[in-house]
Design a protein around this motif. Structure first.
Motif, PDB file in Angstrom:
ATOM      1  N   LEU A 165       0.789  -1.231   0.000  1.00  0.00           N
ATOM      2  CA  LEU A 165       0.000   0.000   0.000  1.00  0.00           C
ATOM      3  C   LEU A 165       0.821   1.281   0.000  1.00  0.00           C
ATOM      4  N   PRO A 183       1.179   6.917   0.244  1.00  0.00           N
ATOM      5  CA  PRO A 183       0.479   5.865  -0.505  1.00  0.00           C
ATOM      6  C   PRO A 183       1.059   5.667  -1.905  1.00  0.00           C
ATOM      7  N   CYS A 227      -2.294   1.939  -5.684  1.00  0.00           N
ATOM      8  CA  CYS A 227      -3.169   1.452  -4.611  1.00  0.00           C
ATOM      9  C   CYS A 227      -4.208   2.492  -4.191  1.00  0.00           C
ATOM     10  N   VAL A 284      -7.693   1.615  -2.756  1.00  0.00           N
ATOM     11  CA  VAL A 284      -7.858   1.192  -1.359  1.00  0.00           C
ATOM     12  C   VAL A 284      -8.193   2.401  -0.494  1.00  0.00           C
ATOM     13  N   ARG A 311      -8.075   2.537   6.591  1.00  0.00           N
ATOM     14  CA  ARG A 311      -7.373   2.769   5.324  1.00  0.00           C
ATOM     15  C   ARG A 311      -6.230   3.775   5.431  1.00  0.00           C
ATOM     16  N   ALA A 341      -3.921  -5.378  -3.172  1.00  0.00           N
ATOM     17  CA  ALA A 341      -2.877  -4.595  -2.513  1.00  0.00           C
ATOM     18  C   ALA A 341      -2.710  -5.174  -1.117  1.00  0.00           C
TER      19      ALA A 341
END
Length: 189
Positions: free
Chosen positions: A7, A20, A24, A27, A141, A176
């Motif tokens: 990620l 990040p 990804c 996500v 997340r 991911a």
């Protein structure tokens, strides 16, 4: 076999940082379902009419192959005469595939003699990612939230033991991952 991206970007110590990875982004936008990343050996089982017909193990490129641009791993047949394949084959033989649909199923081989058995299992088994990967609802997340969540996340597959990490699965097939140890520090224990 395409490598599943982590990620976040990594630092010089190979720990993730709060940046990040672009591929990804889905996500962080809330897409996908989180499943437990199981700590074993990646294998692929081929099933026909409820029977196991082929067992393969994952092979990763060597450093020389990586320098040549080969970055994705592949599967090679597990061989009965190979001592290194003994426990992969034992896990495959102990796995009931009678209800699995025909096809190739990527799995994690787990058990007492595989990868140090971090889940303290008493027997060997293969867990298919497409059929039995334990779903983890409400996975955070964000960087700090994931770090804290993974620090104490109990395995759904082997309660009483820490989960290795999370694999996010998008409906279109993208994946991911993030592991507890990716964060370094106290997480490396």
């Amino acid at each position: 076999m395409e490598k599943i991206p982590t990620l976040f970007e990594r630092d010089e110590r190979f720990h993730v940082i709060d940046r990040p990875r672009a591929e990804c982004a889905w996500v962080f936008e809330g897409a996908g379902v989180g499943t437990e990343k199981l700590d074993g050996t990646n294998v692929r089982l081929t099933v026909r009419s409820g029977q196991l017909v082929r067992v393969e193990k994952r092979r990763n490129p060597s450093k020389a192959q990586k320098r040549q641009g080969i970055v994705d791993g592949w599967y090679a047949d597990a061989r009965e005469e190979s001592a290194e394949d003994k426990w992969i084959l034992a896990a495959a033989a102990a796995t009931d595939v009678s209800t699995w649909p025909d096809g190739e199923h990527s799995c994690e081989a787990l058990g007492p003699r595989i990868q140090g058995n971090p889940l303290a299992l008493s027997s060997h088994v293969c867990v298919p990612f497409d059929l039995r990967a334990p779903v983890i609802p409400d996975v955070p997340r964000g960087y700090a939230e994931l770090r804290d969540f993974l620090a104490t996340l109990e395995s759904r597959f082997a309660p009483g033991h820490l989960a290795e990490g999370i694999v996010f699965h998008h409906a279109d097939g993208r994946r991911a991952k993030i592991k507890r140890t990716d964060f370094g520090g106290a997480q490396d224990r």
